[in-house]
Write a protein that holds these residues in place. Structure first.
Motif, PDB file in Angstrom:
ATOM      1  N   ALA A  72       0.840  -1.193   0.000  1.00 43.91           N
ATOM      2  CA  ALA A  72       0.000   0.000   0.000  1.00 43.91           C
ATOM      3  C   ALA A  72       0.875   1.243   0.000  1.00 43.91           C
ATOM      4  O   ALA A  72       1.893   1.299   0.686  1.00 43.91           O
ATOM      5  N   ALA A  73       0.457   2.244  -0.743  1.00 44.36           N
ATOM      6  CA  ALA A  73       1.152   3.531  -0.779  1.00 44.36           C
ATOM      7  C   ALA A  73       0.736   4.354   0.439  1.00 44.36           C
ATOM      8  O   ALA A  73      -0.127   3.943   1.221  1.00 44.36           O
ATOM      9  N   ALA A  74       1.340   5.517   0.583  1.00 41.39           N
ATOM     10  CA  ALA A  74       1.043   6.390   1.722  1.00 41.39           C
ATOM     11  C   ALA A  74      -0.432   6.783   1.768  1.00 41.39           C
ATOM     12  O   ALA A  74      -1.005   6.936   2.844  1.00 41.39           O
ATOM     13  N   ASP A  75      -1.070   6.912   0.604  1.00 41.11           N
ATOM     14  CA  ASP A  75      -2.486   7.282   0.557  1.00 41.11           C
ATOM     15  C   ASP A  75      -3.402   6.053   0.643  1.00 41.11           C
ATOM     16  O   ASP A  75      -4.590   6.142   0.388  1.00 41.11           O
ATOM     17  N   LYS A  76      -2.836   4.919   0.994  1.00 43.39           N
ATOM     18  CA  LYS A  76      -3.519   3.640   1.146  1.00 43.39           C
ATOM     19  C   LYS A  76      -3.905   2.981  -0.174  1.00 43.39           C
ATOM     20  O   LYS A  76      -4.549   1.934  -0.182  1.00 43.39           O
ATOM     21  N   SER A  77      -3.551   3.591  -1.294  1.00 38.51           N
ATOM     22  CA  SER A  77      -3.876   2.964  -2.577  1.00 38.51           C
ATOM     23  C   SER A  77      -3.011   1.725  -2.776  1.00 38.51           C
ATOM     24  O   SER A  77      -1.890   1.638  -2.278  1.00 38.51           O
ATOM     25  N   VAL A  78      -3.566   0.762  -3.476  1.00 43.15           N
ATOM     26  CA  VAL A  78      -2.888  -0.503  -3.718  1.00 43.15           C
ATOM     27  C   VAL A  78      -2.901  -0.766  -5.217  1.00 43.15           C
ATOM     28  O   VAL A  78      -3.955  -0.675  -5.853  1.00 43.15           O
ATOM     29  N   ALA A  79      -1.717  -1.087  -5.771  1.00 45.72           N
ATOM     30  CA  ALA A  79      -1.644  -1.446  -7.182  1.00 45.72           C
ATOM     31  C   ALA A  79      -2.169  -2.875  -7.337  1.00 45.72           C
ATOM     32  O   ALA A  79      -1.804  -3.775  -6.576  1.00 45.72           O
ATOM     33  N   THR A  80      -3.044  -3.070  -8.318  1.00 52.20           N
ATOM     34  CA  THR A  80      -3.640  -4.387  -8.541  1.00 52.20           C
ATOM     35  C   THR A  80      -2.576  -5.421  -8.870  1.00 52.20           C
ATOM     36  O   THR A  80      -1.705  -5.200  -9.697  1.00 52.20           O
ATOM     37  N   THR A  81      -2.655  -6.555  -8.202  1.00 51.20           N
ATOM     38  CA  THR A  81      -1.753  -7.674  -8.438  1.00 51.20           C
ATOM     39  C   THR A  81      -2.610  -8.919  -8.623  1.00 51.20           C
ATOM     40  O   THR A  81      -3.503  -9.169  -7.825  1.00 51.20           O
ATOM     41  N   ALA A  82      -2.316  -9.690  -9.659  1.00 51.27           N
ATOM     42  CA  ALA A  82      -3.078 -10.907  -9.913  1.00 51.27           C
ATOM     43  C   ALA A  82      -2.298 -12.157  -9.514  1.00 51.27           C
ATOM     44  O   ALA A  82      -2.873 -13.219  -9.354  1.00 51.27           O
ATOM     45  N   MET A  83      -0.971 -12.018  -9.337  1.00 56.71           N
ATOM     46  CA  MET A  83      -0.119 -13.160  -9.030  1.00 56.71           C
ATOM     47  C   MET A  83       0.675 -12.884  -7.752  1.00 56.71           C
ATOM     48  O   MET A  83       1.347 -11.864  -7.635  1.00 56.71           O
ATOM     49  N   PHE A  84       0.581 -13.805  -6.795  1.00 57.25           N
ATOM     50  CA  PHE A  84       1.275 -13.683  -5.519  1.00 57.25           C
ATOM     51  C   PHE A  84       2.179 -14.882  -5.315  1.00 57.25           C
ATOM     52  O   PHE A  84       1.926 -15.964  -5.853  1.00 57.25           O
ATOM     53  N   SER A  85       3.206 -14.689  -4.481  1.00 55.42           N
ATOM     54  CA  SER A  85       4.026 -15.827  -4.055  1.00 55.42           C
ATOM     55  C   SER A  85       3.492 -16.275  -2.688  1.00 55.42           C
ATOM     56  O   SER A  85       2.814 -15.509  -2.012  1.00 55.42           O
ATOM     57  N   PRO A  86       3.803 -17.487  -2.255  1.00 57.53           N
ATOM     58  CA  PRO A  86       3.259 -17.997  -0.992  1.00 57.53           C
ATOM     59  C   PRO A  86       3.569 -17.133   0.229  1.00 57.53           C
ATOM     60  O   PRO A  86       2.785 -17.101   1.174  1.00 57.53           O
ATOM     61  N   ASN A 125     -15.291   4.784  10.306  1.00 60.84           N
ATOM     62  CA  ASN A 125     -15.966   6.019  10.689  1.00 60.84           C
ATOM     63  C   ASN A 125     -15.491   7.080   9.708  1.00 60.84           C
ATOM     64  O   ASN A 125     -14.319   7.449   9.707  1.00 60.84           O
ATOM     65  N   THR A 126     -16.393   7.570   8.870  1.00 66.20           N
ATOM     66  CA  THR A 126     -15.991   8.527   7.854  1.00 66.20           C
ATOM     67  C   THR A 126     -17.158   9.407   7.445  1.00 66.20           C
ATOM     68  O   THR A 126     -18.316   9.048   7.641  1.00 66.20           O
ATOM     69  N   THR A 127     -16.842  10.553   6.870  1.00 67.94           N
ATOM     70  CA  THR A 127     -17.856  11.446   6.327  1.00 67.94           C
ATOM     71  C   THR A 127     -17.589  11.727   4.854  1.00 67.94           C
ATOM     72  O   THR A 127     -18.229  12.580   4.260  1.00 67.94           O
ATOM     73  N   ALA A 128     -16.635  11.021   4.279  1.00 65.99           N
ATOM     74  CA  ALA A 128     -16.276  11.255   2.874  1.00 65.99           C
ATOM     75  C   ALA A 128     -15.703   9.970   2.288  1.00 65.99           C
ATOM     76  O   ALA A 128     -15.708   8.924   2.920  1.00 65.99           O
ATOM     77  N   ALA A 129     -15.158  10.085   1.092  1.00 65.84           N
ATOM     78  CA  ALA A 129     -14.515   8.938   0.459  1.00 65.84           C
ATOM     79  C   ALA A 129     -13.301   8.520   1.290  1.00 65.84           C
ATOM     80  O   ALA A 129     -12.580   9.368   1.827  1.00 65.84           O
ATOM     81  N   GLU A 130     -13.116   7.216   1.403  1.00 69.80           N
ATOM     82  CA  GLU A 130     -12.000   6.714   2.214  1.00 69.80           C
ATOM     83  C   GLU A 130     -11.575   5.341   1.706  1.00 69.80           C
ATOM     84  O   GLU A 130     -12.373   4.596   1.147  1.00 69.80           O
ATOM     85  N   THR A 131     -10.306   5.015   1.951  1.00 66.49           N
ATOM     86  CA  THR A 131      -9.788   3.698   1.603  1.00 66.49           C
ATOM     87  C   THR A 131      -9.458   2.946   2.885  1.00 66.49           C
ATOM     88  O   THR A 131      -8.796   3.471   3.766  1.00 66.49           O
ATOM     89  N   THR A 132      -9.950   1.711   2.970  1.00 68.97           N
ATOM     90  CA  THR A 132      -9.667   0.840   4.096  1.00 68.97           C
ATOM     91  C   THR A 132      -8.908  -0.366   3.571  1.00 68.97           C
ATOM     92  O   THR A 132      -9.381  -1.032   2.647  1.00 68.97           O
TER      93      THR A 132
END
Length: 167
Positions: A72-86, A125-132
């Motif tokens: 996750a980046a500082a703004d909580k955004s996550v780059a989509t990943t389709a392949m993971f290692s164990p 708990n939010t009053t606007a757009a948010e990323t969890t």
């Protein structure tokens, strides 16, 4: 001596009777007072049920996107990943819009055979757009195969489920 003992016993019995009668009257009075208060209590919970809007505010939250990734980046955004290692951490990023008060945002990972690989949740708990971001870790390593990430808000399915693979 016997007269003193008998008269003391009779006196003690009379005191106990008077005390019981006195207590009984107080209980009756308290019960009589309690009944009108109890009759009034149905009106009291109605104003107190203003806590009921909490689920309504939680329902005012909509999931605009679900992303699965490794970091996750500082703004909580996550780059989509389709392949993971164990050994990778799996982050389910939930973007919400709206207002929420104590909304439960949860994510569930299921393995290809439908077995639940993990469940986690957070309070929103939010009053606007948010990323969890909800992070899943497996110290033993994720078994190879296909997975599905599903998101729930207050126990109800929300957003689009995401599929990914561990190789």
């Amino acid at each position: 001596m016997k007269k003193t003992s008998i008269s003391t016993a009779v006196f003690a019995a009379m005191l106990a009777t008077v005390a019981l009668v006195g207590c009984k009257k107080k209980e009756d009075t308290a019960d009589n007072n309690a009944q009108p208060a109890a009759a009034m209590t149905p009106a009291a919970p109605e104003p107190m049920t203003q806590a009921a809007p909490q689920p309504m505010t939680a329902a005012a939250v909509t999931v605009s996107s679900v992303t699965v990734g490794k970091t996750a980046a500082a703004d909580k955004s996550v780059a989509t990943t389709a392949m993971f290692s164990p050994k990778d951490d799996i982050i389910v990023s939930v973007r919400t819009d709206g207002t929420a008060s104590n909304a439960n945002v949860g994510a569930k990972l299921t393995f290809q055979d439908g077995q639940v690989a993990g469940e986690n949740s957070q309070t929103l708990n939010t009053t606007a757009a948010e990323t969890t971001n909800i992070t899943f870790k497996n110290a033993k390593g994720w078994p190879a195969g296909k997975y599905r990430a599903e998101v729930m808000v207050d126990g109800k399915a929300a957003g689009t489920p995401q599929e990914f693979e561990v190789k």
